[in-house]
Design an enzyme around this catalytic site. Structure first.
Site, PDB file in Angstrom:
ATOM      1  N   ASP A  13       0.730  -0.979   0.231  1.00 28.89           N
ATOM      2  CA  ASP A  13      -0.282   0.225  -0.320  1.00 28.89           C
ATOM      3  C   ASP A  13       0.690   1.070   0.002  1.00 28.89           C
ATOM      4  O   ASP A  13       2.085   0.859  -0.423  1.00 28.89           O
ATOM      5  CB  ASP A  13      -1.063   0.308   0.748  1.00 28.89           C
ATOM      6  CG  ASP A  13      -2.315   0.504   1.376  1.00 28.89           C
ATOM      7  OD1 ASP A  13      -2.451   1.638   1.437  1.00 28.89           O
ATOM      8  OD2 ASP A  13      -3.171  -0.256   0.822  1.00 28.89           O
ATOM      9  N   ASP A  32       9.884   0.277   0.591  1.00 24.06           N
ATOM     10  CA  ASP A  32       9.924   0.818   0.097  1.00 24.06           C
ATOM     11  C   ASP A  32       9.909   0.979  -0.726  1.00 24.06           C
ATOM     12  O   ASP A  32      11.746   1.191  -1.318  1.00 24.06           O
ATOM     13  CB  ASP A  32      10.350   2.776   0.473  1.00 24.06           C
ATOM     14  CG  ASP A  32       9.643   4.170  -0.165  1.00 24.06           C
ATOM     15  OD1 ASP A  32       8.814   3.633  -1.218  1.00 24.06           O
ATOM     16  OD2 ASP A  32       9.855   4.941   0.466  1.00 24.06           O
ATOM     17  N   ASP A  37      14.413   2.118  -0.360  1.00 20.90           N
ATOM     18  CA  ASP A  37      14.950   2.311   0.487  1.00 20.90           C
ATOM     19  C   ASP A  37      13.914   1.380   1.361  1.00 20.90           C
ATOM     20  O   ASP A  37      13.046   0.389   0.904  1.00 20.90           O
ATOM     21  CB  ASP A  37      15.067   3.912   1.358  1.00 20.90           C
ATOM     22  CG  ASP A  37      13.766   4.736   1.894  1.00 20.90           C
ATOM     23  OD1 ASP A  37      12.886   3.063   1.868  1.00 20.90           O
ATOM     24  OD2 ASP A  37      13.408   5.773   1.513  1.00 20.90           O
ATOM     25  N   HIS A  48      -3.221   6.350   4.008  1.00 21.76           N
ATOM     26  CA  HIS A  48      -4.624   5.035   3.225  1.00 21.76           C
ATOM     27  C   HIS A  48      -3.668   3.333   3.487  1.00 21.76           C
ATOM     28  O   HIS A  48      -4.638   2.177   4.501  1.00 21.76           O
ATOM     29  CB  HIS A  48      -4.174   4.842   2.164  1.00 21.76           C
ATOM     30  CG  HIS A  48      -5.240   3.928   1.289  1.00 21.76           C
ATOM     31  ND1 HIS A  48      -5.182   2.712   0.346  1.00 21.76           N
ATOM     32  CD2 HIS A  48      -6.644   4.139   0.769  1.00 21.76           C
ATOM     33  CE1 HIS A  48      -5.317   2.111   0.162  1.00 21.76           C
ATOM     34  NE2 HIS A  48      -7.113   3.044   0.550  1.00 21.76           N
ATOM     35  N   ASN A 140     -13.162   0.740  -6.394  1.00 27.82           N
ATOM     36  CA  ASN A 140     -14.011   1.162  -6.512  1.00 27.82           C
ATOM     37  C   ASN A 140     -15.530   2.065  -8.174  1.00 27.82           C
ATOM     38  O   ASN A 140     -14.994   3.387  -8.467  1.00 27.82           O
ATOM     39  CB  ASN A 140     -13.848   3.048  -5.988  1.00 27.82           C
ATOM     40  CG  ASN A 140     -13.533   1.863  -4.388  1.00 27.82           C
ATOM     41  OD1 ASN A 140     -13.749   1.172  -3.430  1.00 27.82           O
ATOM     42  ND2 ASN A 140     -12.446   2.542  -3.538  1.00 27.82           N
ATOM     43  N   TYR A 161      -7.677 -11.423 -11.555  1.00 31.01           N
ATOM     44  CA  TYR A 161      -6.815 -12.750 -12.118  1.00 31.01           C
ATOM     45  C   TYR A 161      -8.151 -14.102 -11.384  1.00 31.01           C
ATOM     46  O   TYR A 161      -8.315 -13.233  -9.957  1.00 31.01           O
ATOM     47  CB  TYR A 161      -5.604 -12.831 -11.806  1.00 31.01           C
ATOM     48  CG  TYR A 161      -4.908 -11.334 -12.628  1.00 31.01           C
ATOM     49  CD1 TYR A 161      -5.368 -11.651 -14.465  1.00 31.01           C
ATOM     50  CD2 TYR A 161      -4.329 -10.456 -12.279  1.00 31.01           C
ATOM     51  CE1 TYR A 161      -4.601 -10.945 -15.276  1.00 31.01           C
ATOM     52  CE2 TYR A 161      -3.922  -9.161 -12.923  1.00 31.01           C
ATOM     53  CZ  TYR A 161      -3.905  -9.248 -14.438  1.00 31.01           C
ATOM     54  OH  TYR A 161      -3.115  -8.895 -15.517  1.00 31.01           O
ATOM     55  N   SER A 214     -11.091  -0.872  -0.080  1.00 32.20           N
ATOM     56  CA  SER A 214      -9.940  -0.880   0.011  1.00 32.20           C
ATOM     57  C   SER A 214     -10.267  -1.431   2.064  1.00 32.20           C
ATOM     58  O   SER A 214      -9.445  -2.068   2.776  1.00 32.20           O
ATOM     59  CB  SER A 214      -8.981   0.389  -0.095  1.00 32.20           C
ATOM     60  OG  SER A 214      -8.789   1.007  -1.318  1.00 32.20           O
TER      61      SER A 214
END
Length: 319
Positions: A13, A32, A37, A48, A140, A161, A214
């Protein structure tokens, strides 16, 4: 059950607020993929990824904000989306492989794109082959084409999928939501909220409300973690099957109020039904009654009249 400390859910996320008190000693070293990093800090203004993570694993019984559905599990944060909640399929696929290599058993993808990707499709298939359950949002885009490439209810990926458990969103009254994608590949529905009744969870600034698929997706991921904790020998397909078979066949059209049909066992709006975490856990909970060990013999020294007692056993379950 609260889940297990040895169970890992990977959250791909916008990252996770590393210093949030709800996640103390709960976050594993992540990565990340946006800034390349090893500090997957959530830089989304509203948080979020932090909100999604709280739904799964915010601490339980600590007198703070909210409790996650599987508060004992560990979270592997993988930042694949930037502060505008956009990213690349390549980064998502790479994070999926690294999550599996880090022993994650469930991968939560509260994200969706309307363009297909062979890279993402192959990654999802490889996760299934490795025994990892991938849970993804249906998107959405059922009503608002403005944020969906001008399309209304397009196929959304990776939810579309076959190796992915796709999750749509219901509201608190088991109605369908006007925004949630509806497709033949939907596996389950779970509460995602609506604009006037949103889901409360963790944010970068503390706690706050959001709504969407989500939010429904991490509820299914957390439920999978609870089921798998109680039945660790199960396969990913078996866990998904348990969640589907114990789901409630409810749901009504948000416009007409007509109930959804389950004539074929499912529908395109709620899939196999609305997630029922209690029934899913009950289905795999260890039995409390032991099997009869058989006749027992005792040397009593003299003839002895066998005594017996009739005991009535009841089961309050309806299944």
């Amino acid at each position: 059950t609260l889940g297990s400390l040895s169970f890992i859910v990977a959250v791909l996320d916008t990252g996770v607020a590393q210093s949030h008190p709800e996640f103390e000693n709960k976050l594993l070293p992540g990565k990340d993929y946006v800034n390349d990093d090893f500090s997957p800090e959530d830089d989304d203004p509203e948080g979020h990824g932090t909100h999604v993570t709280g739904i799964i694993a915010a601490r339980f019984d600590n007198a703070l904000g909210v409790a996650g559905l599987a508060p004992a599990v560990d979270i592997l944060p993988m930042k694949v989306l930037n502060s505008q909640r956009t990213g690349t399929y390549g980064a998502i696929a790479l994070a999926m492989y690294e999550a599996a290599n880090s022993s994650a058993q469930v991968i939560n993808l509260s994200l969706a794109g309307y363009a297909p990707s062979d890279t993402l499709r192959i990654a999802a298939a490889d996760m299934a082959e490795q025994g990892v359950l991938v849970v993804a949002a249906a998107g959405n885009c059922a009503q608002n084409p403005g944020s969906c490439g001008g399309l209304i209810n397009p196929d959304m990926y990776p939810a579309a999928y076959p190796d992915v458990l796709a999750v749509s969103a219901s509201d608190r009254l088991d109605r369908g939501t006007i925004y949630s994608g509806y497709k033949p590949y939907i596996g389950l529905a779970a509460p995602g909220g609506i604009s006037g009744e949103q889901v409360w969870s963790t944010t970068r600034a503390g706690y706050g409300y959001m709504y969407g698929t989500s939010m429904s997706t991490p509820m299914v991921s957390a439920a999978a973690a609870l089921v798998w904790t109680l039945r660790p020998a199960a396969t990913a397909q078996e866990v998904a099957g348990i969640l589907k078979s114990t789901a409630d066949k409810v749901g009504t059209d948000p416009y007409s109020g007509e109930p959804y049909s389950y004539e074929s066992g499912r529908n395109d709006y709620f899939g196999s039904g609305r997630l029922n975490v209690g029934w899913a856990v009950r289905a795999v909970y260890p039995p409390r009654l032991a099997t009869d060990a058989g006749p027992q013999s005792f040397l009593l020294g003299e003839p002895y009249e066998t005594q017996s007692r009739v005991v009535e056993l009841t089961n309050p379950s309806t299944r």
